[in-house]
Design an enzyme around this catalytic site. Structure first.
Site, PDB file in Angstrom:
ATOM      1  N   TYR A   1       0.853  -1.188   0.000  1.00 32.81           N
ATOM      2  CA  TYR A   1       0.000   0.000   0.000  1.00 32.81           C
ATOM      3  C   TYR A   1       0.889   1.238   0.000  1.00 32.81           C
ATOM      4  CZ  TYR A   1      -3.832   3.165   0.830  1.00 32.81           C
ATOM      5  OH  TYR A   1      -4.758   4.169   0.677  1.00 32.81           O
TER       6      TYR A   1
ATOM      7  N   ASN B   1      -3.517   5.955   6.039  1.00 34.59           N
ATOM      8  CA  ASN B   1      -4.251   6.745   7.026  1.00 34.59           C
ATOM      9  C   ASN B   1      -5.003   5.842   7.998  1.00 34.59           C
ATOM     10  OD1 ASN B   1      -6.550   5.829   5.692  1.00 34.59           O
ATOM     11  ND2 ASN B   1      -6.872   7.741   4.585  1.00 34.59           N
TER      12      ASN B   1
ATOM     13  N   SER C   1       5.363   8.998  13.662  1.00 31.27           N
ATOM     14  CA  SER C   1       6.820   8.911  13.588  1.00 31.27           C
ATOM     15  C   SER C   1       7.447   9.532  14.828  1.00 31.27           C
ATOM     16  CB  SER C   1       7.310   9.634  12.334  1.00 31.27           C
ATOM     17  OG  SER C   1       8.680   9.411  12.132  1.00 31.27           O
TER      18      SER C   1
ATOM     19  N   GLN D   1      11.493  14.819  12.131  1.00 32.94           N
ATOM     20  CA  GLN D   1      10.359  13.959  12.455  1.00 32.94           C
ATOM     21  C   GLN D   1       9.110  14.777  12.741  1.00 32.94           C
ATOM     22  OE1 GLN D   1      10.551  10.533  12.025  1.00 32.94           O
ATOM     23  NE2 GLN D   1      12.385  11.413  11.120  1.00 32.94           N
TER      24      GLN D   1
ATOM     25  N   GLU E   1      11.421   4.696  17.732  1.00 33.23           N
ATOM     26  CA  GLU E   1      11.521   4.287  16.335  1.00 33.23           C
ATOM     27  C   GLU E   1      12.920   4.611  15.802  1.00 33.23           C
ATOM     28  OE1 GLU E   1       9.258   5.234  12.076  1.00 33.23           O
ATOM     29  OE2 GLU E   1       9.067   6.621  13.758  1.00 33.23           O
ATOM     30  N   HIS E   2      13.340   5.849  15.966  1.00 38.79           N
ATOM     31  CA  HIS E   2      14.678   6.294  15.558  1.00 38.79           C
ATOM     32  C   HIS E   2      15.436   6.779  16.786  1.00 38.79           C
ATOM     33  CE1 HIS E   2      11.906   7.346  12.141  1.00 38.79           C
ATOM     34  NE2 HIS E   2      12.805   6.645  11.471  1.00 38.79           N
TER      35      HIS E   2
ATOM     36  N   ASP F   1      16.227   7.429   6.342  1.00 38.22           N
ATOM     37  CA  ASP F   1      14.903   7.495   5.723  1.00 38.22           C
ATOM     38  C   ASP F   1      14.967   7.217   4.230  1.00 38.22           C
ATOM     39  OD1 ASP F   1      13.284   7.950   7.881  1.00 38.22           O
ATOM     40  OD2 ASP F   1      13.193  10.127   7.637  1.00 38.22           O
TER      41      ASP F   1
ATOM     42  N   GLU G   1      -1.397 -37.629  27.906  1.00 37.85           N
ATOM     43  CA  GLU G   1      -2.396 -36.636  27.504  1.00 37.85           C
ATOM     44  C   GLU G   1      -3.701 -37.294  27.064  1.00 37.85           C
ATOM     45  OE1 GLU G   1      -0.624 -34.164  24.515  1.00 37.85           O
ATOM     46  OE2 GLU G   1       0.781 -33.231  25.911  1.00 37.85           O
TER      47      GLU G   1
ATOM     48  N   HIS H   1      -2.613 -40.845  18.887  1.00 40.99           N
ATOM     49  CA  HIS H   1      -1.244 -40.349  18.779  1.00 40.99           C
ATOM     50  C   HIS H   1      -0.261 -41.434  19.231  1.00 40.99           C
ATOM     51  CE1 HIS H   1      -3.040 -36.379  18.387  1.00 40.99           C
ATOM     52  NE2 HIS H   1      -1.845 -35.823  18.226  1.00 40.99           N
TER      53      HIS H   1
END
Length: 440
Positions: free
Chosen positions: A136, A220, A243, A265, A333-334, A367, A421, A426
């Site tokens: 996107y 968005n 950001s 930013q 983030e940064h 970036d 179990e 099994h």
């Protein structure tokens, strides 16, 4: 008359510092009930009516007159045409950035492996790429070609056969540099659709839009909400928040540099977060002065002002240890380590999306063109998540190949555990493969 600029000042020595920091970091998505319901309605419509719903929503939300999905498909030739419509400097910059991103991500590729045990049993892991990924890309004049490179190139490096890009073109507005970036990055198909309807089309498929295995890329609140709802039907990269940047400085960097790094930013949007941490109170004052002096020179001054006054801060700490503790608490983030010896700080940093080391390493370089991915965890999620990478477009399958002897030995252990179990089938499935003593 513009009001005087004021940015929050905090001191880690304050007994209430933890509470103030928590308040500073708090951020909630504004996906309210009305947004949520509209997104659910759009997803349901796309699932039931396919292309017709996508065309209808595109006409309504993007003001784009399209008779059918055929009008919303861009052929490869159109991407190649975009390369001729951008400037030489833009094309060269895209190609340099793409090559650096590709080179860095090539080193992330994971390989398959296996080993053989003494009885001949083979165990291992097979790594395979996703078949198809959806990308996107926000549309219009404010779209970001760098995001195309950062999302599409790792997918192609991973071996994804088909990368499908969706990009809205509001009122028919096409961003040529975004299409050029898609061409350079190796995007295979492009649809000029956006919003929740594009996410739904990628997740469930329509007559024209192929269903993908994973959806990546920013958008968005409607796009983010749609990604949240289709997760499980497909994979997603993350639900990104605003950001953010945290700069840790020893007080020896030019304060104008630091101010501009904070701006880098803050100019994204009003909810972006820019924080400076330093043990030098006088340096914090100098940076505040630089901010006030440089702010009026910025094209997006009002956005920067709102961001810094609402979510920014200058934080004084006692020393390196306390600075690192604050950084790990924020998990930014940064993270810029604008200090004399950043390597000595690195072992103390546990939580950060990307770490920019030294005075010359501006976050903006990451970036666009340094090479590492700029799709990074936000809102403190760097505590448990990582940058987008090749590994996000690869899967791992376990390999188990038992020899007769290995199946017999493992069968005894499996039988005991399965009967514990109360899973008799099994147990018996394993027991059938146990060799009797004369066979062993």
């Amino acid at each position: 008359m513009t009001a005087p600029f004021a940015i929050r000042r905090l001191n880690a020595a304050d007994p209430d510092f933890g509470r103030h920091l928590d308040h500073l970091l708090s951020w909630e998505s504004v996906s309210d009930d009305s947004v949520n319901q509209r997104v659910l309605d759009i997803i349901a419509a796309v699932r039931s009516r396919g292309d017709a719903a996508v065309v209808e929503f595109t006409q309504r939300f993007d003001g784009l007159q399209a008779a059918s999905m055929a009008d919303l498909i861009l052929p490869r030739e159109r991407l190649e045409l975009a390369l001729t419509r951008i400037t030489v400097a833009q094309r060269e910059a895209l190609e340099v950035a793409a090559e650096r991103v590709r080179s860095y991500h090539e080193k992330q590729k994971q390989g398959s492996w296996r080993y053989t045990e003494a009885d001949g049993t083979v165990l291992g892991q097979q790594v395979t790429p996703l078949d198809r990924a959806g990308l996107y890309v926000p549309g219009g004049k404010a779209s970001y070609p760098s995001s195309v490179l950062m999302n599409a190139i790792p997918a192609k490096v991973a071996g994804v056969s088909e990368v499908v890009m969706v990009v809205p073109t509001p009122r028919g507005e096409i961003n040529e540099i975004v299409l050029a970036a898609a061409c350079i990055a190796g995007v295979d198909r492009v649809f000029t659709i956006g919003g929740a309807q594009a996410v739904a089309a990628l997740a469930y498929g329509t007559e024209s839009v192929p269903r993908v295995d994973k959806i990546v890329g920013p958008g968005n609140i409607y796009v983010a909400t749609a990604k949240r709802h289709v997760f499980g039907q497909v994979g997603i990269d993350m639900i990104a928040g605003p950001s953010e940047i945290l700069v840790v400085c020893d007080g020896q960097t030019d304060p104008d540099w630091i101010a501009m790094d904070l701006f880098s930013q803050a100019e994204h949007d009003e909810d972006a977060q820019s924080i400076l941490v330093s043990p030098d109170a006088a340096f914090l004052d100098r940076v505040a002065d630089s901010i006030a002096r440089l702010l009026p020179t910025m094209e997006r001054a009002e956005i920067i002002r709102t961001s810094l006054e609402g979510r920014g801060a200058l934080i004084q700490v006692a020393d390196q240890a306390q600075a690192c503790a604050v950084a790990n608490r924020i998990a930014p983030e940064h993270l810029e380590l604008s200090v004399a010896d950043p390597e000595s700080w690195l072992p103390e940093i546990r939580h950060a999306g990307a770490i920019f080391m030294g005075r010359y390493t501006a976050e903006a370089l990451g970036d666009y063109c340094a090479g590492p991915n700029h799709v990074l965890p936000t809102s403190g999620t760097a505590r448990f998540s990582s940058p987008l990478g090749v590994y996000d477009f690869q899967k791992r399958s376990s390999i188990i190949n038992c020899s007769a002897e290995g199946a017999s030995v493992l069968g005894r252990t499996a039988s005991v555990l399965a009967r514990g179990e109360s899973l008799t089938a099994h147990a018996r499935s394993a027991e059938y493969r146990i060799l009797d003593e004369k066979e062993a």
